[in-house]
Design an enzyme around this catalytic site. Structure first.
Site, PDB file in Angstrom:
ATOM      1  N   LYS A 164       0.740  -1.350  -0.068  1.00  0.00           N
ATOM      2  CA  LYS A 164      -0.059   0.118   0.112  1.00  0.00           C
ATOM      3  C   LYS A 164       1.325   1.245  -0.286  1.00  0.00           C
ATOM      4  O   LYS A 164       0.230   1.937  -0.451  1.00  0.00           O
ATOM      5  CB  LYS A 164      -0.825  -0.009   1.082  1.00  0.00           C
ATOM      6  CG  LYS A 164      -1.050   1.347   1.623  1.00  0.00           C
ATOM      7  CD  LYS A 164      -2.219   1.828   3.250  1.00  0.00           C
ATOM      8  CE  LYS A 164      -1.596   1.927   3.632  1.00  0.00           C
ATOM      9  NZ  LYS A 164      -2.687   3.325   4.327  1.00  0.00           N
ATOM     10  N   ASN A 165       1.719   1.092   0.945  1.00  0.00           N
ATOM     11  CA  ASN A 165       2.666   2.292   1.201  1.00  0.00           C
ATOM     12  C   ASN A 165       3.842   2.394  -0.361  1.00  0.00           C
ATOM     13  O   ASN A 165       3.847   3.689  -0.223  1.00  0.00           O
ATOM     14  CB  ASN A 165       3.577   2.484   1.900  1.00  0.00           C
ATOM     15  CG  ASN A 165       2.398   2.877   3.061  1.00  0.00           C
ATOM     16  OD1 ASN A 165       0.920   3.355   3.680  1.00  0.00           O
ATOM     17  ND2 ASN A 165       3.520   2.311   4.864  1.00  0.00           N
ATOM     18  N   CYS A 186      -5.651  13.623  13.375  1.00  0.00           N
ATOM     19  CA  CYS A 186      -4.916  12.356  13.307  1.00  0.00           C
ATOM     20  C   CYS A 186      -5.062  11.385  14.426  1.00  0.00           C
ATOM     21  O   CYS A 186      -4.343  11.479  15.452  1.00  0.00           O
ATOM     22  CB  CYS A 186      -3.639  11.644  11.714  1.00  0.00           C
ATOM     23  SG  CYS A 186      -2.845   9.916  12.295  1.00  0.00           S
ATOM     24  N   ARG A 209       0.480  14.890  13.150  1.00  0.00           N
ATOM     25  CA  ARG A 209       1.059  14.452  11.629  1.00  0.00           C
ATOM     26  C   ARG A 209       1.296  15.700  11.040  1.00  0.00           C
ATOM     27  O   ARG A 209       1.033  16.127  10.107  1.00  0.00           O
ATOM     28  CB  ARG A 209       1.095  13.346  10.866  1.00  0.00           C
ATOM     29  CG  ARG A 209       0.994  12.325  11.495  1.00  0.00           C
ATOM     30  CD  ARG A 209       0.073  11.124  11.336  1.00  0.00           C
ATOM     31  NE  ARG A 209       0.873  10.604  10.529  1.00  0.00           N
ATOM     32  CZ  ARG A 209       0.411   8.549  10.093  1.00  0.00           C
ATOM     33  NH1 ARG A 209      -0.583   8.432  10.085  1.00  0.00           N
ATOM     34  NH2 ARG A 209       1.502   8.626   9.103  1.00  0.00           N
ATOM     35  N   ASP A 266       5.336   1.102  11.956  1.00  0.00           N
ATOM     36  CA  ASP A 266       3.977   0.161  11.341  1.00  0.00           C
ATOM     37  C   ASP A 266       3.706  -1.433  11.785  1.00  0.00           C
ATOM     38  O   ASP A 266       2.852  -2.191  10.956  1.00  0.00           O
ATOM     39  CB  ASP A 266       3.672  -0.165   9.996  1.00  0.00           C
ATOM     40  CG  ASP A 266       3.179   1.784   9.671  1.00  0.00           C
ATOM     41  OD1 ASP A 266       2.747   2.076   9.975  1.00  0.00           O
ATOM     42  OD2 ASP A 266       3.489   1.938   8.476  1.00  0.00           O
ATOM     43  N   ARG A 323      -8.170  -1.433   5.426  1.00  0.00           N
ATOM     44  CA  ARG A 323      -7.909   0.216   4.943  1.00  0.00           C
ATOM     45  C   ARG A 323      -6.287  -0.300   4.943  1.00  0.00           C
ATOM     46  O   ARG A 323      -5.284   0.388   3.650  1.00  0.00           O
ATOM     47  CB  ARG A 323      -7.262   1.641   5.410  1.00  0.00           C
ATOM     48  CG  ARG A 323      -7.715   2.886   6.131  1.00  0.00           C
ATOM     49  CD  ARG A 323      -8.200   3.713   6.685  1.00  0.00           C
ATOM     50  NE  ARG A 323      -6.376   4.569   6.273  1.00  0.00           N
ATOM     51  CZ  ARG A 323      -5.909   5.630   6.722  1.00  0.00           C
ATOM     52  NH1 ARG A 323      -6.332   5.648   8.070  1.00  0.00           N
ATOM     53  NH2 ARG A 323      -4.786   5.668   6.455  1.00  0.00           N
TER      54      ARG A 323
HETATM   55  C1  UD1 Z   1       4.302   7.079   6.356  1.00  0.00           C
HETATM   56  C2  UD1 Z   1       3.870   6.188   6.115  1.00  0.00           C
HETATM   57  C3  UD1 Z   1       3.803   5.237   7.083  1.00  0.00           C
HETATM   58  C4  UD1 Z   1       4.743   4.732   8.497  1.00  0.00           C
HETATM   59  C5  UD1 Z   1       5.068   6.395   8.901  1.00  0.00           C
HETATM   60  C6  UD1 Z   1       6.544   5.908   9.045  1.00  0.00           C
HETATM   61  C7  UD1 Z   1       2.788   6.266   3.708  1.00  0.00           C
HETATM   62  C8  UD1 Z   1       1.160   6.175   3.559  1.00  0.00           C
HETATM   63  N1  UD1 Z   1       2.629   6.178   5.166  1.00  0.00           N
HETATM   64  O1  UD1 Z   1       3.620   7.690   6.890  1.00  0.00           O
HETATM   65  O2  UD1 Z   1       3.116   4.210   6.949  1.00  0.00           O
HETATM   66  O3  UD1 Z   1       3.999   4.566   9.905  1.00  0.00           O
HETATM   67  O4  UD1 Z   1       5.494   6.553   7.620  1.00  0.00           O
HETATM   68  O5  UD1 Z   1       7.379   4.908   8.477  1.00  0.00           O
HETATM   69  O6  UD1 Z   1       4.525   5.864   3.178  1.00  0.00           O
HETATM   70  N2  UD1 Z   1       6.484  15.086  10.541  1.00  0.00           N
HETATM   71  C9  UD1 Z   1       6.762  16.102  10.982  1.00  0.00           C
HETATM   72  N3  UD1 Z   1       7.480  16.827   9.590  1.00  0.00           N
HETATM   73  C10 UD1 Z   1       6.186  16.497   8.059  1.00  0.00           C
HETATM   74  C11 UD1 Z   1       6.672  15.428   7.643  1.00  0.00           C
HETATM   75  C12 UD1 Z   1       7.317  14.087   9.203  1.00  0.00           C
HETATM   76  O7  UD1 Z   1       7.862  16.398  11.567  1.00  0.00           O
HETATM   77  O8  UD1 Z   1       6.644  17.092   7.548  1.00  0.00           O
HETATM   78  C13 UD1 Z   1       7.570  13.973  11.087  1.00  0.00           C
HETATM   79  C14 UD1 Z   1       6.032  13.001  11.887  1.00  0.00           C
HETATM   80  O9  UD1 Z   1       4.711  13.775  12.859  1.00  0.00           O
HETATM   81  C15 UD1 Z   1       6.490  11.843  12.155  1.00  0.00           C
HETATM   82  C16 UD1 Z   1       7.660  11.422  11.447  1.00  0.00           C
HETATM   83  O10 UD1 Z   1       8.251  12.940  11.342  1.00  0.00           O
HETATM   84  O11 UD1 Z   1       6.845  12.029  13.385  1.00  0.00           O
HETATM   85  C17 UD1 Z   1       7.608  10.844  10.189  1.00  0.00           C
HETATM   86  O12 UD1 Z   1       6.266  10.904   9.255  1.00  0.00           O
HETATM   87  P1  UD1 Z   1       6.558  10.295   7.928  1.00  0.00           P
HETATM   88  O13 UD1 Z   1       7.240   9.660   7.772  1.00  0.00           O
HETATM   89  O14 UD1 Z   1       6.215  11.468   7.147  1.00  0.00           O
HETATM   90  O15 UD1 Z   1       5.287   9.822   8.361  1.00  0.00           O
HETATM   91  P2  UD1 Z   1       4.136   9.391   7.002  1.00  0.00           P
HETATM   92  O16 UD1 Z   1       4.927   9.765   5.574  1.00  0.00           O
HETATM   93  O17 UD1 Z   1       2.891  10.113   6.769  1.00  0.00           O
END
Ligand code: UD1
Length: 402
Positions: free
Chosen positions: A22-23, A116, A121, A304, A396
């Protein structure tokens, strides 16, 4: 289906074919926004998030044809570069359209994702990177309004490792003018899979899979056919379930290479694990040993997989420490597991889990996708019947876990 009923106490036996990730599929579908030519994606899982993404792209004018794991996307023009709150609020990964829209159309209007269930996030890193590439981004009425004549390559040092942030910037940079260097990039296999798809479309990308990705922007991208990598989290979930419940299970169509941290921990728990290039076999007898895990960006232990390993720890011999470093507030399943008789004490971002011989069946409530998977595993090792309520979260991320 809203509730899942599980009769615990049976060992698992059988063979399962793993779905596409999915990711990886979600960002790859968004890559169709970058080209006027058709993009054919195969091994696409049949999941609600994929339907949501298809709907979102459809609203922008992308023609989407779906049949049995195959999706053909075609966007000769983009009708409306907008991602509405109605869809974004149901799936955070919608923010992945921001980079491609901006690169292709010079503008984008994307709703902020909002809160969320697993904590704040933010998307500040996505915004910071695009601004470094020359975009102007204003937030008004809950929407990000982004514009740029043509994005310019830039050197971007990300403050923290973000998966979708890295993917968004990599897609935007593919069509930018000049070279982009992404430092402190996410090394997740899904980032590599997206890069492979973009390269097949004609993008110039080096270093995906390392923390430094170099992208040489091109004027336009073409069509391609891409097969999505196997889902390492779905794979890990079946493995953790077998380690907890006992039995012997063979997974096919898997990518053992993407699961090193998980396989190490399963062996540490006492499971016999053997792999070939695309299969994994696991055999477990007796109670698992207690294994502590600490979540970290790839190649560390995946956040995850945290809930599933907490379920394993509830029936392990000894005490395990489960530490969550990626998301705050990702322990909601711990409270539900306590209702099944698990001995869990929360200390900040660590759960101290004292394994007990068996859990006891009860009704519990799922709060998010991976928490649901953890509760299903807990149900498998509980005496009597466990009912997991709000199980729709599971759809999902799993085609047919039950
Ligand atoms: C992706 C995965 C999700 C997984 C996560 C961590 C997808 C669609 N989803 O989510 O399943 O749990 O990676 O491996 O691929 N953060 C910031 N600022 C930003 C972006 C992120 O502070 O602009 C922080 C978030 O709050 C979190 C960390 O970075 O603490 C990791 O987030 P991120 O890797 O972006 O998670 P997702 O991409 O949402």
């Amino acid at each position: 289906m809203d509730k899942l009923k599980i009769t615990g106490g049976r060992a698992l036996e059988g063979e399962v074919r793993v779905s596409g990730a999915k990711n990886a599929a979600l960002p790859i579908l968004c890559a169709a926004l970058l080209t006027a030519k058709p993009l054919t994606v195969t091994n696409v899982p049949r999941l609600r998030d994929v339907s949501t993404m298809a709907k979102l792209l459809g609203e922008m004018g992308v023609a989407v044809e779906r049949s049995e794991g195959r999706v053909v996307l075609h966007a000769p023009t983009i009708k409306d570069p907008t991602a509405s709150y109605e869809l974004v609020k149901t799936m955070r990964a919608s923010v992945l359209v921001l980079g491609p829209l901006l690169a292709r159309c010079g503008e984008a209007k994307v709703s902020l994702p909002g809160g969320c269930a697993i904590g704040a996030r933010p998307v500040d890193q996505h915004v910071k990177g695009l601004e470094a590439m020359g975009a102007t981004i204003a937030v008004e009425h809950g929407y990000m309004h982004a514009s740029a004549k043509r994005l310019r390559g830039a050197r971007i040092v990300m403050d923290l490792v973000t998966v979708t942030g890295t993917e968004n910037l990599m897609m935007a940079a593919a069509l930018a003018e000049g070279e982009t260097l992404l430092e402190n990039a996410a090394r997740e296999p899904e980032v590599v899979d997206l890069a492979r798809c973009l390269i097949a479309m004609g993008a110039k990308i080096e270093g995906a899979g390392s923390d430094r990705i170099r992208i040489q922007g091109v004027r336009s991208l073409g069509g391609a056919a891409h097969r999505v990598m196997p889902d390492r989290i779905e794979t890990g979930t079946y493995l953790a379930a077998t380690a907890a419940a006992g039995g012997k299970v063979r997974l096919t169509g898997a990518a053992p290479d993407s699961l090193d941290a998980t396989l190490d921990k399963l062996r540490e728990a006492g499971a016999k694990v053997s792999t070939t290039e695309d299969t994994i076999e696991i055999e477990m007898t007796g109670r698992p040993g207690a294994v502590s895990v600490r979540t970290a960006p790839y190649p560390g232990f995946a956040t995850d997989m945290q809930a599933q390993f907490m379920a394993l720890a509830t029936v392990a011999r000894g005490t395990a420490l489960i530490t969550e470093t990626i998301f705050e507030n990702r322990f909601m399943h711990a409270l539900e597991m306590q209702r099944l008789g698990a001995e869990i004490r929360l200390e900040g971002n660590t759960a101290v889990v004292n394994g007990v011989e068996r859990l006891q069946g009860a009704t519990v409530m799922a709060t998010d996708l991976r928490a649901s998977a953890g509760l299903v595993i807990a149900g498998l090792v509980a005496d009597g019947e466990t009912v997991v309520d709000r199980i729709y979260h599971l759809d999902r991320g799993y085609e047919a876990l039950e």
